[in-house]
Design a protein around this motif. Structure first.
Motif, mmCIF file in Angstrom:
data_model
loop_
_atom_site.group_PDB
_atom_site.id
_atom_site.type_symbol
_atom_site.label_atom_id
_atom_site.label_comp_id
_atom_site.label_asym_id
_atom_site.label_seq_id
_atom_site.Cartn_x
_atom_site.Cartn_y
_atom_site.Cartn_z
ATOM 1 N N SER A 152 0.816 -1.215 0.000
ATOM 2 C CA SER A 152 0.000 0.000 0.000
ATOM 3 C C SER A 152 0.850 1.265 0.000
ATOM 4 O O SER A 152 0.370 2.337 -0.352
ATOM 5 N N GLU A 153 2.126 1.145 0.370
ATOM 6 C CA GLU A 153 3.044 2.292 0.380
ATOM 7 C C GLU A 153 3.973 2.296 -0.827
ATOM 8 O O GLU A 153 4.996 2.978 -0.837
ATOM 9 N N GLY A 154 3.618 1.531 -1.862
ATOM 10 C CA GLY A 154 4.346 1.605 -3.124
ATOM 11 C C GLY A 154 5.383 0.534 -3.376
ATOM 12 O O GLY A 154 6.092 0.586 -4.389
ATOM 13 N N ALA A 155 5.498 -0.452 -2.492
ATOM 14 C CA ALA A 155 6.449 -1.544 -2.713
ATOM 15 C C ALA A 155 5.920 -2.470 -3.811
ATOM 16 O O ALA A 155 4.718 -2.510 -4.082
ATOM 17 N N THR A 156 6.839 -3.205 -4.431
ATOM 18 C CA THR A 156 6.454 -4.215 -5.410
ATOM 19 C C THR A 156 6.862 -5.590 -4.899
ATOM 20 O O THR A 156 7.846 -5.722 -4.152
ATOM 21 N N THR A 157 6.120 -6.585 -5.301
ATOM 22 C CA THR A 157 6.321 -7.944 -4.805
ATOM 23 C C THR A 157 7.506 -8.640 -5.465
ATOM 24 O O THR A 157 7.654 -8.598 -6.679
ATOM 25 N N ILE A 158 8.299 -9.294 -4.628
ATOM 26 C CA ILE A 158 9.341 -10.208 -5.095
ATOM 27 C C ILE A 158 8.888 -11.633 -4.790
ATOM 28 O O ILE A 158 9.019 -12.526 -5.609
ATOM 29 N N MET A 159 8.340 -11.807 -3.574
ATOM 30 C CA MET A 159 7.864 -13.118 -3.134
ATOM 31 C C MET A 159 6.656 -12.907 -2.222
ATOM 32 O O MET A 159 6.751 -12.172 -1.244
ATOM 33 N N GLU A 160 5.542 -13.518 -2.570
ATOM 34 C CA GLU A 160 4.351 -13.408 -1.732
ATOM 35 C C GLU A 160 4.572 -14.159 -0.420
ATOM 36 O O GLU A 160 5.384 -15.082 -0.353
ATOM 37 N N PRO A 161 3.823 -13.782 0.645
ATOM 38 C CA PRO A 161 3.992 -14.464 1.927
ATOM 39 C C PRO A 161 3.761 -15.968 1.798
ATOM 40 O O PRO A 161 2.803 -16.411 1.150
ATOM 41 N N ALA A 162 4.644 -16.726 2.413
ATOM 42 C CA ALA A 162 4.552 -18.187 2.410
ATOM 43 C C ALA A 162 5.268 -18.725 3.638
ATOM 44 O O ALA A 162 6.193 -18.100 4.157
ATOM 45 N N ASP A 163 4.826 -19.886 4.083
ATOM 46 C CA ASP A 163 5.485 -20.544 5.211
ATOM 47 C C ASP A 163 6.801 -21.147 4.735
ATOM 48 O O ASP A 163 6.858 -21.837 3.710
ATOM 49 N N GLN A 164 7.851 -20.864 5.482
ATOM 50 C CA GLN A 164 9.184 -21.410 5.231
ATOM 51 C C GLN A 164 9.608 -22.157 6.489
ATOM 52 O O GLN A 164 8.983 -22.022 7.536
ATOM 53 N N GLU A 165 10.697 -22.887 6.428
ATOM 54 C CA GLU A 165 11.147 -23.610 7.623
ATOM 55 C C GLU A 165 11.576 -22.670 8.739
ATOM 56 O O GLU A 165 11.584 -23.041 9.903
ATOM 57 N N TYR A 166 11.917 -21.425 8.414
ATOM 58 C CA TYR A 166 12.375 -20.448 9.407
ATOM 59 C C TYR A 166 11.285 -19.460 9.824
ATOM 60 O O TYR A 166 11.518 -18.602 10.661
ATOM 61 N N GLY A 167 10.088 -19.563 9.235
ATOM 62 C CA GLY A 167 8.979 -18.679 9.601
ATOM 63 C C GLY A 167 8.145 -18.304 8.395
ATOM 64 O O GLY A 167 8.331 -18.823 7.293
#
Length: 124
Positions: free
Chosen positions: A90-105
Motif C-alpha cells: 500500500s506504500e508503493g512496494a512491489t512484490t518479489i515473493m508473496e507471503p509463504a510458510d518457510q522452515e524459518y517462519g
C-alpha cells in the motif's frame, strides 16, 4: 571498544535517490523512528540520516554525483509478515515473493520505492 548510543557494531549505510521517500516508507510500514537528520545548507538534500526499527539503526543519505545510489537487501523480523507485506504494498512496494510458510517462519519479499529489497519474516 566504544560505540555511540543507539548504534550497533555493523549498520547498513544506504545512498538513495530519495531519502525522504525512504523515511516515509519505513515509518509507515515498519514503525521506524527518525533519530538523526542533517540537511545540506539551503537545499532539500539529506546529507545524513538515521532511523531505528526496534533498536536497529539504518544510516542513509541522498545520493549525489559523487556518491552514487547504493541500495541493499535487508532482512527484518516483524510480528505479522502478512500484515506488513500488505502495508508495504500500500506504500508503493512491489512484490518479489508473496507471503509463504518457510522452515524459518512466515516470509515474503518486496522492493521499496527507493529500490531496497526487504525480506520480511515473522516467527510463529
Amino acid at each position: 571498544m566504544k560505540i555511540p548510543n543507539g548504534h550497533q557494531t555493523i549498520m547498513p549505510y544506504l545512498m538513495l535517490e530519495s531519502a525522504e521517500k525512504f523515511i516515509d516508507f519505513t515509518t509507515k510500514v515498519f514503525g521506524a523512528e527518525v533519530t538523526f537528520k542533517k540537511m545540506r545548507d539551503d537545499t532539500d538534500v539529506v546529507m545524513h540520516s538515521e532511523i531505528q526499527i526496534n533498536g536497529s539503526t539504518i544510516m542513509f543519505c541522498d545520493s549525489t554525483e559523487k556518491w552514487k545510489t547504493e541500495t541493499a537487501n535487508l532482512f527484518i523480523y516483524v510480528e505479522d509478515a502478512d500484515q506488513t507485506y500488505q502495508k508495504a504494498l500500500s506504500e508503493g512496494a512491489t512484490t518479489i515473493m508473496e507471503p509463504a510458510d518457510q522452515e524459518y517462519g512466515r516470509s515474503c519479499g518486496v522492493t521499496d520505492p527507493s529500490g531496497n529489497v526487504w525480506w520480511i519474516t515473522s516467527v510463529k
